[in-house]
Enzyme design. Structure first.
Site, short mmCIF file in Angstrom:
data_model
loop_
_atom_site.label_atom_id
_atom_site.label_comp_id
_atom_site.label_asym_id
_atom_site.label_seq_id
_atom_site.Cartn_x
_atom_site.Cartn_y
_atom_site.Cartn_z
N TYR A 240 0.84 -1.20 0.00
CA TYR A 240 0.00 0.00 0.00
C TYR A 240 0.87 1.25 0.00
O TYR A 240 2.04 1.21 0.39
CB TYR A 240 -0.99 0.01 1.18
CG TYR A 240 -0.38 0.15 2.54
CD1 TYR A 240 -0.10 1.41 3.08
CD2 TYR A 240 -0.10 -0.97 3.33
CE1 TYR A 240 0.44 1.54 4.35
CE2 TYR A 240 0.44 -0.84 4.60
CZ TYR A 240 0.71 0.42 5.10
OH TYR A 240 1.25 0.55 6.35
N CYS A 241 0.28 2.34 -0.47
CA CYS A 241 0.97 3.62 -0.52
C CYS A 241 0.00 4.67 0.01
O CYS A 241 -0.76 4.41 0.93
CB CYS A 241 1.46 3.92 -1.94
SG CYS A 241 0.13 3.92 -3.17
N TYR A 242 0.01 5.85 -0.57
CA TYR A 242 -0.90 6.91 -0.12
C TYR A 242 -2.32 6.69 -0.62
O TYR A 242 -3.28 6.81 0.13
CB TYR A 242 -0.42 8.28 -0.60
CG TYR A 242 0.89 8.70 -0.01
CD1 TYR A 242 0.95 9.26 1.27
CD2 TYR A 242 2.07 8.53 -0.70
CE1 TYR A 242 2.15 9.64 1.82
CE2 TYR A 242 3.28 8.91 -0.16
CZ TYR A 242 3.32 9.46 1.11
OH TYR A 242 4.52 9.82 1.66
N GLY B 1 -2.95 4.30 -3.62
CA GLY B 1 -3.07 3.13 -4.47
C GLY B 1 -2.40 3.25 -5.82
O GLY B 1 -2.67 2.45 -6.71
N TYR C 252 -3.17 3.53 2.13
CA TYR C 252 -3.17 3.45 3.60
C TYR C 252 -4.50 3.87 4.22
O TYR C 252 -5.02 3.16 5.09
CB TYR C 252 -2.01 4.30 4.15
CG TYR C 252 -2.00 4.41 5.65
CD1 TYR C 252 -1.72 3.30 6.45
CD2 TYR C 252 -2.27 5.61 6.28
CE1 TYR C 252 -1.70 3.40 7.84
CE2 TYR C 252 -2.26 5.72 7.66
CZ TYR C 252 -1.97 4.62 8.43
OH TYR C 252 -1.96 4.71 9.80
#
Length: 105
Positions: free
Chosen positions: A64-66, A68, A93
Site C-alpha cells: 500500500y501507498c498513499y 493506491g 493506507y
C-alpha cells in the site's frame, strides 16, 4: 507474471487469514513513522532486492501507498521477480486503515 489490485476490505481479510503475508508500506519514511498498519514493513527502492531474496515467492505480498498508485509500481516489480501472489491495495493506507477499523468495531 502480473499483480492484482484488491479492495482494502479484501486486503484486510487476507492479512488476517494468512499467516505468511508480507505487508509493505511504500510511503515516505516520515509518513510510515507517523503511522502504519500493524505488521507492515517500510519498503524503499534501496531495500527491494534484499526483500526479494528473503521472501517466499508463493507467499502473498500486499503493498500500500498513499492512494493506491505508487503501490502498483512496486507490485509490478515483485511480479517481475516471479512472486505469484502480489496485490496492490486500492485506496492505499487510508482505505486499509478504515477497513481494519470497520471490522474491529
Amino acid at each position: 507474471m502480473t499483480y492484482h489490485c484488491i479492495p482494502a476490505a479484501d486486503a484486510a481479510a487476507l492479512i488476517r487469514s494468512e499467516p505468511g503475508v508480507a505487508l509493505f508500506d511504500v510511503r515516505d519514511l516520515a509518513s510510515y513513522q507517523r503511522g502504519h498498519i500493524d505488521g507492515a514493513a517500510h519498503l524503499a527502492e534501496d531495500r527491494f532486492f534484499a526483500w526479494t531474496r528473503r521472501l517466499d515467492k508463493a507467499a502473498p505480498v500486499l503493498i500500500y501507498c498513499y492512494h493506491g498508485n505508487a503501490s502498483k509500481t512496486y507490485a509490478q516489480m515483485f511480479a517481475d521477480f516471479h512472486f505469484t501472489r502480489v496485490f496492490s491495495i486500492d485506496g492505499g493506507y487510508p482505505a486499509l486503515e478504515m477497513a481494519f477499523a470497520a471490522t474491529e468495531a
